[in-house]
Design an enzyme around this catalytic site. Structure first.
Site, PDB file in Angstrom:
ATOM      1  N   LYS A 166      20.920 107.708  23.185  1.00 30.89           N
ATOM      2  CA  LYS A 166      21.968 107.239  22.263  1.00 30.89           C
ATOM      3  C   LYS A 166      23.307 107.900  22.585  1.00 30.89           C
ATOM      4  O   LYS A 166      24.367 107.265  22.523  1.00 30.89           O
ATOM      5  CB  LYS A 166      21.571 107.515  20.803  1.00 30.89           C
ATOM      6  N   ASN A 193      26.708 105.919  23.675  1.00 32.47           N
ATOM      7  CA  ASN A 193      28.024 106.072  23.063  1.00 32.47           C
ATOM      8  C   ASN A 193      29.087 106.448  24.096  1.00 32.47           C
ATOM      9  O   ASN A 193      30.245 106.046  23.977  1.00 32.47           O
ATOM     10  CB  ASN A 193      27.975 107.117  21.945  1.00 32.47           C
TER      11      ASN A 193
HETATM   12  N1  LIG Z   1      28.334 104.194  10.922  1.00 32.49           N
HETATM   13  C1  LIG Z   1      27.882 103.772  12.101  1.00 32.49           C
HETATM   14  O1  LIG Z   1      28.321 102.751  12.668  1.00 32.49           O
HETATM   15  C2  LIG Z   1      26.787 104.520  12.799  1.00 32.49           C
HETATM   16  C3  LIG Z   1      26.422 105.795  12.389  1.00 32.49           C
HETATM   17  N2  LIG Z   1      25.405 106.448  13.039  1.00 32.49           N
HETATM   18  C4  LIG Z   1      24.974 107.780  12.644  1.00 32.49           C
HETATM   19  O2  LIG Z   1      24.100 107.662  11.521  1.00 32.49           O
HETATM   20  C5  LIG Z   1      24.229 108.805  10.659  1.00 32.49           C
HETATM   21  C6  LIG Z   1      24.628 108.328   9.271  1.00 32.49           C
HETATM   22  O3  LIG Z   1      25.863 107.648   9.406  1.00 32.49           O
HETATM   23  P1  LIG Z   1      26.495 106.775   8.233  1.00 32.49           P
HETATM   24  O4  LIG Z   1      25.448 106.014   7.512  1.00 32.49           O
HETATM   25  O5  LIG Z   1      27.642 106.061   8.850  1.00 32.49           O
HETATM   26  O6  LIG Z   1      27.049 107.935   7.281  1.00 32.49           O
HETATM   27  P2  LIG Z   1      27.465 107.848   5.730  1.00 32.49           P
HETATM   28  O7  LIG Z   1      28.382 108.994   5.496  1.00 32.49           O
HETATM   29  O8  LIG Z   1      27.918 106.473   5.390  1.00 32.49           O
HETATM   30  O9  LIG Z   1      26.085 108.094   4.951  1.00 32.49           O
HETATM   31  C7  LIG Z   1      25.401 109.327   4.957  1.00 32.49           C
HETATM   32  C8  LIG Z   1      24.799 109.502   3.579  1.00 32.49           C
HETATM   33  O10 LIG Z   1      23.946 110.623   3.611  1.00 32.49           O
HETATM   34  C9  LIG Z   1      24.140 111.329   2.396  1.00 32.49           C
HETATM   35  N3  LIG Z   1      23.658 112.687   2.527  1.00 32.49           N
HETATM   36  C10 LIG Z   1      24.246 113.728   3.169  1.00 32.49           C
HETATM   37  N4  LIG Z   1      23.463 114.825   3.075  1.00 32.49           N
HETATM   38  C11 LIG Z   1      22.372 114.459   2.356  1.00 32.49           C
HETATM   39  C12 LIG Z   1      21.217 115.157   1.897  1.00 32.49           C
HETATM   40  N5  LIG Z   1      21.056 116.460   2.162  1.00 32.49           N
HETATM   41  N6  LIG Z   1      20.302 114.480   1.175  1.00 32.49           N
HETATM   42  C13 LIG Z   1      20.481 113.168   0.898  1.00 32.49           C
HETATM   43  N7  LIG Z   1      21.558 112.472   1.281  1.00 32.49           N
HETATM   44  C14 LIG Z   1      22.485 113.101   2.012  1.00 32.49           C
HETATM   45  C15 LIG Z   1      25.625 111.217   2.173  1.00 32.49           C
HETATM   46  O11 LIG Z   1      25.982 111.535   0.852  1.00 32.49           O
HETATM   47  P3  LIG Z   1      27.482 112.098   0.562  1.00 32.49           P
HETATM   48  O12 LIG Z   1      28.413 111.004   0.984  1.00 32.49           O
HETATM   49  O13 LIG Z   1      27.478 112.387  -0.876  1.00 32.49           O
HETATM   50  O14 LIG Z   1      27.649 113.313   1.444  1.00 32.49           O
HETATM   51  C16 LIG Z   1      25.850 109.762   2.500  1.00 32.49           C
HETATM   52  O15 LIG Z   1      25.601 108.937   1.387  1.00 32.49           O
HETATM   53  C17 LIG Z   1      25.266 109.705  11.338  1.00 32.49           C
HETATM   54  O16 LIG Z   1      24.614 110.624  12.170  1.00 32.49           O
HETATM   55  C18 LIG Z   1      26.075 108.726  12.179  1.00 32.49           C
HETATM   56  O17 LIG Z   1      26.726 109.346  13.260  1.00 32.49           O
HETATM   57  C19 LIG Z   1      24.689 105.848  14.049  1.00 32.49           C
HETATM   58  C20 LIG Z   1      25.006 104.594  14.469  1.00 32.49           C
HETATM   59  C21 LIG Z   1      26.112 103.847  13.916  1.00 32.49           C
HETATM   60  O1  LIG Z   2      27.152 105.579  17.024  1.00 31.52           O
HETATM   61  C1  LIG Z   2      28.039 104.829  16.709  1.00 31.52           C
HETATM   62  C2  LIG Z   2      28.183 103.526  17.369  1.00 31.52           C
HETATM   63  O2  LIG Z   2      27.267 103.352  18.409  1.00 31.52           O
HETATM   64  C3  LIG Z   2      28.986 105.278  15.649  1.00 31.52           C
HETATM   65  O3  LIG Z   2      29.786 104.255  15.134  1.00 31.52           O
HETATM   66  C4  LIG Z   2      29.820 106.429  16.132  1.00 31.52           C
HETATM   67  O4  LIG Z   2      30.478 107.019  15.026  1.00 31.52           O
HETATM   68  C5  LIG Z   2      30.863 106.011  17.155  1.00 31.52           C
HETATM   69  O5  LIG Z   2      31.449 107.137  17.747  1.00 31.52           O
HETATM   70  P1  LIG Z   2      32.937 107.635  17.391  1.00 31.52           P
HETATM   71  O6  LIG Z   2      32.986 107.738  15.868  1.00 31.52           O
HETATM   72  O7  LIG Z   2      33.058 108.960  18.061  1.00 31.52           O
HETATM   73  O8  LIG Z   2      33.884 106.592  17.920  1.00 31.52           O
END
Ligand SMILES: NC(=O)C1=CN([C@@H]2O[C@H](COP(=O)(O)OP(=O)(O)OC[C@H]3O[C@@H](n4cnc5c(N)ncnc54)[C@H](OP(=O)(O)O)[C@@H]3O)[C@@H](O)[C@H]2O)C=CC1
Ligand SMILES: O=C(CO)[C@H](O)[C@H](O)COP(=O)(O)O
Length: 470
Positions: free
Chosen positions: A185, A189
């Site tokens: 992954k 990226n």
């Molecule tokens: N967004 C994207 O396009 C992509 C994201 N990712 C990865 O996926 C992961 C999640 O991303 P994303 O969904 O965008 O993030 P978000 O911030 O939208 O969601 C994360 C959630 O996790 C909650 N959280 C944090 N700590 C805890 C805990 N200890 N227990 C329960 N809930 C918790 C947060 O709550 P709170 O907000 O209150 O802190 C929040 O609601 C990251 O590692 C990201 O890099 C991977 C692919 C694509």
């Molecule tokens: O994993 C992803 C897409 O594949 C997330 O969107 C990631 O946050 C993208 O990287 P950056 O925020 O550094 O542009």
């Protein structure tokens, strides 16, 4: 749902977790979710498709108690400390044989540490890359699992069901040992960074030739119907049409040019140097995001170095064709560098990453999906152990077909002072890679001259040192 116990649990109901969980429910699995933000937990059930079994609970212990054994739990929380915090909260609640999945963008070294830590306690821990953003998570992402094969067996049917499909094949496969899922992954990226940078350079090159947003939309839309067909080209075409709801401008024209990042591109560059493998287009993409942050300095330098002196006089039709070919050429080079990195990392870090499966899994659902991945899938079918996709004769003919227009673009960008670092970098890599005898014999001589580092000869094996004439 048997015994009133749920099939799958999700911790973290943000952008990715909520959508992936609803997607899982849509495929007939009963699911339960928890987020420390109670509003997200409370909103979960209302977002579910009618007839699916979805429950949100405000307490982690209640969630774990309601899962079938062996429990299958995924977390989608921000990388770093939140992942360790979730693991510590889960430890008193789970049992030997349960499977905990980290579906976020964790650094693979953290995953290695967590796999070892949890293995000692009899818990399976898997690092699984998920790509596709919000929409992909909801309707079918590309999924990159790595780690414990036994644990993968427990979640394989579920991951296959929720993943994207290409020609009926699920975009998920077991991608190697220990931290392999997160490694793949990370490199995904890195390639994503490179292609996004190239597209942004194509945008500026076309803009300098006078194309309006509508013309840019039409151009990218047309490109997406041909050899450049890809998710990133497709969304770029849409972006040019988006109106701003605060002004009468197109939204793109009022978005700041400082690009953000969360770290995976930088990690790819850092790790490539550790191996070492050359991924200069990815390095350049990371550097360009960094330079994008130097806004105040760029404003001063623009005046000092007469940026407005940059001019471009070209035939628009020919220029569009040349930019198209340069984007095609450099996109292939970006995939080639990322895949070469995976090839090397698989061996150096003993992860056994199957490259034919990697490109197959990337064909659908993920941000870097493109028609080129079908070409690479065929190439790896013929030669599964290709160290670099550029060595495949079919890929070579595609690269050669776009080479001269890439040279034209790079030369013109240099003459006109238009920033096109990723295009330049891809061509520079290509020229070095296809050079049988590089000029690095001189570097060997210099190293031996000033540091007695020794050198190897072309005619006799062994290491040699010369007392150079000063
Ligand atoms: N967004 C994207 O396009 C992509 C994201 N990712 C990865 O996926 C992961 C999640 O991303 P994303 O969904 O965008 O993030 P978000 O911030 O939208 O969601 C994360 C959630 O996790 C909650 N959280 C944090 N700590 C805890 C805990 N200890 N227990 C329960 N809930 C918790 C947060 O709550 P709170 O907000 O209150 O802190 C929040 O609601 C990251 O590692 C990201 O890099 C991977 C692919 C694509
Ligand atoms: O994993 C992803 C897409 O594949 C997330 O969107 C990631 O946050 C993208 O990287 P950056 O925020 O550094 O542009």
């Amino acid at each position: 749902m048997s015994n009133n116990l749920f099939d799958f649990g999700m911790i973290g109901l943000g952008v990715m977790g909520r959508n992936l969980l609803l997607n899982t429910a849509d495929h007939g699995f009963s699911v339960i979710g928890f987020d420390k933000d109670e509003t997200k937990t409370a909103a979960l059930e209302a977002a579910a498709t009618d007839g699916t079994t979805v429950k949100g609970v405000p307490d982690l212990a209640h969630m774990v108690q309601q899962l079938q054994s062996p429990r299958k739990l995924m977390m989608l929380v921000p990388a770093g400390k939140p992942v360790d915090d979730v693991i510590e909260s889960l430890l008193p609640l789970v049992e030997k044989g349960d499977v905990i999945i980290d579906g976020g963008n964790s650094h693979y070294t953290d995953t290695l540490r967590r796999v070892k830590y949890l293995r000692e306690k009899g818990i399976h821990f898997m690092g699984v890359g998920v790509s596709g953003g919000e929409q992909g998570a909801r309707t079918g992402p590309s999924i990159m699992p790595g780690g414990d094969v036994e644990a993968y067996g427990h979640v394989k049917p579920l991951l296959e069901a929720i993943s994207a499909k290409v020609n009926g094949e699920p975009c998920v496969a077991y991608l190697g040992k220990e931290g392999a899922g997160h490694y793949v992954k990370m490199v995904h990226n890195g390639i994503e960074y490179a292609i996004m940078q190239l597209i942004s350079e194509a945008y500026t090159l076309l803009k300098h030739a006078g194309l309006s947003n509508d013309e840019l939309h039409e151009t990218f839309k047309r490109w997406n119907e041909g050899a450049l067909q890809s998710f990133l080209v497709e969304i770029t075409a849409d972006i040019f049409l988006q109106n701003d709801d605060k002004t009468s401008a197109r939204l793109l024209d009022v978005i700041s040019d400082k690009a953000g990042s969360k770290g995976t591109g930088k990690w790819t560059s850092q790790d490539s140097m550790e191996l070492p493998v050359a991924v200069p287009v990815i390095d350049t993409a990371v550097a360009m995001r960094t330079i994008s942050g130097y806004k105040d300095e760029r404003v001063k330098a623009s005046a000092l170095y007469n940026e407005s002196g940059a001019s471009l006089t070209v035939s628009t039709e020919e220029w569009i064709k040349q930019v198209h070919d340069a984007l095609y050429f450099a996109t292939i080079l970006s995939y080639a560098q990322g895949l070469a990195m995976l090839y090397q990392a698989s061996k150096e870090l003993a992860m056994d990453i199957p490259l034919p499966e990697v490109v197959s899994v990337w064909r659908g659902g993920c941000i870097i999906r493109s028609t080129l991945l079908e070409t690479f899938t065929q190439a790896y079918k013929q030669s599964p152990d290709l160290s670099n996709i550029l060595l495949d004769s079919g890929v070579a003919s595609l690269v050669k077909s776009a080479e001269s227009n890439t040279r034209a673009i790079v030369a013109q960008a240099a003459l006109s002072g238009i920033p096109a670092a990723a295009f330049m970098s891809s061509l520079a890599y290509f020229d070095a890679y296809r050079t049988e005898r590089m000029a690095t014999n001189l570097i060997q001589a210099q190293r031996d001259y000033f540091g007695a580092h020794t050198y190897q000869r072309t005619d006799v094996s062994g290491s040699f040192h010369t007392e150079w004439n000063h």
